[in-house]
Write an enzyme that holds these catalytic residues in place. Structure first.
Site, PDB file in Angstrom:
ATOM      1  N   ASP A 189       3.032  -6.954   0.148  1.00  0.00           N
ATOM      2  CA  ASP A 189       2.203  -7.049   1.347  1.00  0.00           C
ATOM      3  C   ASP A 189       1.269  -8.228   1.100  1.00  0.00           C
ATOM      4  OD1 ASP A 189       0.712  -6.646   3.666  1.00  0.00           O
ATOM      5  OD2 ASP A 189      -0.552  -5.108   2.745  1.00  0.00           O
TER       6      ASP A 189
ATOM      7  N   GLU B 122       6.385  -8.119   3.695  1.00  0.00           N
ATOM      8  CA  GLU B 122       5.903  -7.855   5.049  1.00  0.00           C
ATOM      9  C   GLU B 122       5.611  -9.183   5.733  1.00  0.00           C
ATOM     10  OE1 GLU B 122       2.003  -5.862   7.029  1.00  0.00           O
ATOM     11  OE2 GLU B 122       3.127  -4.580   5.641  1.00  0.00           O
TER      12      GLU B 122
ATOM     13  N   ASP C 128      -3.427  -1.395   0.435  1.00  0.00           N
ATOM     14  CA  ASP C 128      -2.578  -2.592   0.439  1.00  0.00           C
ATOM     15  C   ASP C 128      -1.428  -2.408  -0.558  1.00  0.00           C
ATOM     16  OD1 ASP C 128      -4.157  -4.695   2.158  1.00  0.00           O
ATOM     17  OD2 ASP C 128      -5.632  -3.667   0.895  1.00  0.00           O
TER      18      ASP C 128
END
Length: 184
Positions: free
Chosen positions: A11, A71, A144
């Site tokens: 991410d 992502e 996260d």
């Protein structure tokens, strides 16, 4: 022979980069690690990008992932934030591509849908589902890291499907698929 592979999920972010690793044995997932790279204390954007690149290379060299799921940045109201996220994603991708590891991008909604069945799920819902799926004893304070892990799990769920997102197996395929964005 049972197929084994390691998937690194990322991410990207210039404040916090979350990441998670899973091992796939046949059709089963095993949790390896989740963590984050905290970049809040650095003011220099270029230093942050360098640290993202170095940490991604370190993860690759340590865990030898076979595939990377990342992502994709989503467009919000702030163009500068989008640009910074895109740069963070780009250096993480460059690290993987430099080691010739196939990379697949997933939109946040696709990741949430794969994990929870709801493309609008909250970070907390995604984290709780991952905790259940992978038998995690505790969850990190910042989510996260679970977002990075979610990208890896989403990739596992989408393996073998025809259309999973944008995939790059190296610089050559990246350039071929993005020729209009690459200076000659």
């Amino acid at each position: 022979m049972i197929e084994e592979k390691i998937i690194l999920g990322i991410d990207p972010g210039t404040t916090i980069m979350g990441f998670g690793l899973i091992k796939v044995i046949g059709k089963q997932m095993q949790f390896i690690q989740l963590n984050e790279l905290d970049l809040k204390k650095y003011n220099d954007h270029y230093l942050k990008l360098k640290l993202i690149f170095e940490r991604t290379i370190e993860l690759i060299d340590t865990h030898k992932p076979d595939e990377i799921a990342i992502e994709a940045p989503f467009y919000g109201k702030n163009v500068q934030s989008m640009l910074k996220l895109g740069r963070a994603q780009g250096v993480a991708m460059a690290a993987g591509l430099s080691r010739e590891i196939p990379i697949t991008e997933y939109l946040p909604k696709k990741i949430k849908m794969a994990i929870t069945g709801n493309g609008n799920a909250s970070k907390e819902q995604v984290a709780k589902m991952l905790q259940s799926l992978l038998s995690l004893k505790t969850l990190p304070k910042n989510l996260d890291a679970t977002d990075g892990l979610a990208a890896a799990v989403c990739h596992f769920y989408n393996s073998g499907k025809v259309s999973v997102g944008k995939s790059y197996s190296g610089w050559d395929t990246f350039v071929k698929q993005n020729g209009d964005r690459v200076k000659k």
